[in-house]
Design a protein around this motif. Sequence first.
Motif, short mmCIF file in Angstrom:
data_model
loop_
_atom_site.label_atom_id
_atom_site.label_comp_id
_atom_site.label_asym_id
_atom_site.label_seq_id
_atom_site.Cartn_x
_atom_site.Cartn_y
_atom_site.Cartn_z
N THR A 1 -9.49 -8.40 1.26
CA THR A 1 -9.91 -7.91 2.57
C THR A 1 -8.76 -7.16 3.25
O THR A 1 -7.65 -7.68 3.38
N PHE A 2 -9.07 -5.94 3.65
CA PHE A 2 -8.08 -5.05 4.26
C PHE A 2 -7.61 -5.59 5.61
O PHE A 2 -8.39 -6.18 6.36
N ASN A 3 -6.33 -5.39 5.91
CA ASN A 3 -5.80 -5.75 7.23
C ASN A 3 -4.57 -4.87 7.53
O ASN A 3 -4.18 -4.03 6.72
N GLN A 4 -3.98 -5.10 8.71
CA GLN A 4 -2.86 -4.29 9.19
C GLN A 4 -1.64 -4.38 8.28
O GLN A 4 -0.95 -3.38 8.05
N LYS A 5 -1.39 -5.57 7.73
CA LYS A 5 -0.24 -5.75 6.82
C LYS A 5 -0.42 -4.88 5.57
O LYS A 5 0.53 -4.19 5.13
N ILE A 6 -1.62 -4.90 5.00
CA ILE A 6 -1.90 -4.10 3.81
C ILE A 6 -1.77 -2.61 4.14
O ILE A 6 -1.23 -1.83 3.36
N ALA A 7 -2.22 -2.22 5.33
CA ALA A 7 -2.09 -0.82 5.77
C ALA A 7 -0.63 -0.40 5.82
O ALA A 7 -0.26 0.67 5.31
N THR A 8 0.23 -1.23 6.40
CA THR A 8 1.66 -0.87 6.47
C THR A 8 2.26 -0.80 5.07
O THR A 8 3.05 0.09 4.77
N ASP A 9 1.90 -1.73 4.20
CA ASP A 9 2.43 -1.72 2.83
C ASP A 9 2.08 -0.41 2.12
O ASP A 9 2.95 0.23 1.53
#
Length: 245
Positions: free
Chosen positions: A94-102
């Motif tokens: 599940t996508f989230n802000q942490k994955i976006a920054t990575d």
Amino acid sequence: MVFDVLTLFPEMFESVLNTSILGRAIKKGLIKVNLYNIRDFAKNKHKRVDDYPYGGGCGMVMMPQPLFDAFYYIAQLNGGTLPTVIYFSPQGTTFNQKIATDFSKADHLVLLCGHYEGIDQRIIDNFVDVEISIGDYVLTGGELPAMIFIDSVSRFVSGVLGDEQSAREESFSNGLLEYPQYTRPYDYQGHKVPEVLLSGNHKEINKWRKLHSLNNTLIKRPDLLKNTELSAEDKQMMRILKQRT
Ligand code: 4HQ
């Protein structure tokens, strides 16, 4: 940062990529989105890209040939190596802000958008590095997830947001919900703006904002708090807020 998008419906991306912050980022050359129509890689004479599922069942499955060839083509454009390939599917993380920054640290990503009932598993097994879901609901295709991904990842690419926004992002990328925002007029049909925001006292304004940020999170998304580092002052504020509810 470059996004190569593989899709049967490239036209779905046009308005999203030409509008507002993403439109500006692309015009400035901060991000580049290459749209590849999977149908252009079909070799059969009717340019078919899907077929009936083995074993029966409803719906159609995207067949291997066009996508295998699309990946070979993109690899060849990149000196024989394929950048990280992301496939959008409910089976993904599940996508989230942490994955976006990575992902914003990557300089080149390939986004694969499936349509219909999905894609032949051999495509996933041979080319996909990461499966990402944008949430637990079912969509008709991976195009909207890809646009959401591009939007949220691009915000972390240097220069995409204005100075003001990126600075604000820093102070509130702390896992808390936002505080309420107000603009002029001070009194709209009798509905007034909280006095403290007009005081010019920045210490008090920041305190008010933190208080409402913490309270919003406590009331609306308490689940976010278990992954959030709070300062000693924030914890003290939180104890007071909890007593009040
Ligand atoms: N899909 N998060 C594409 C999704 C989905 C999601 C369903 C992906 C259909 C073909 N993708 N297939 N949720 O619902 O990413």
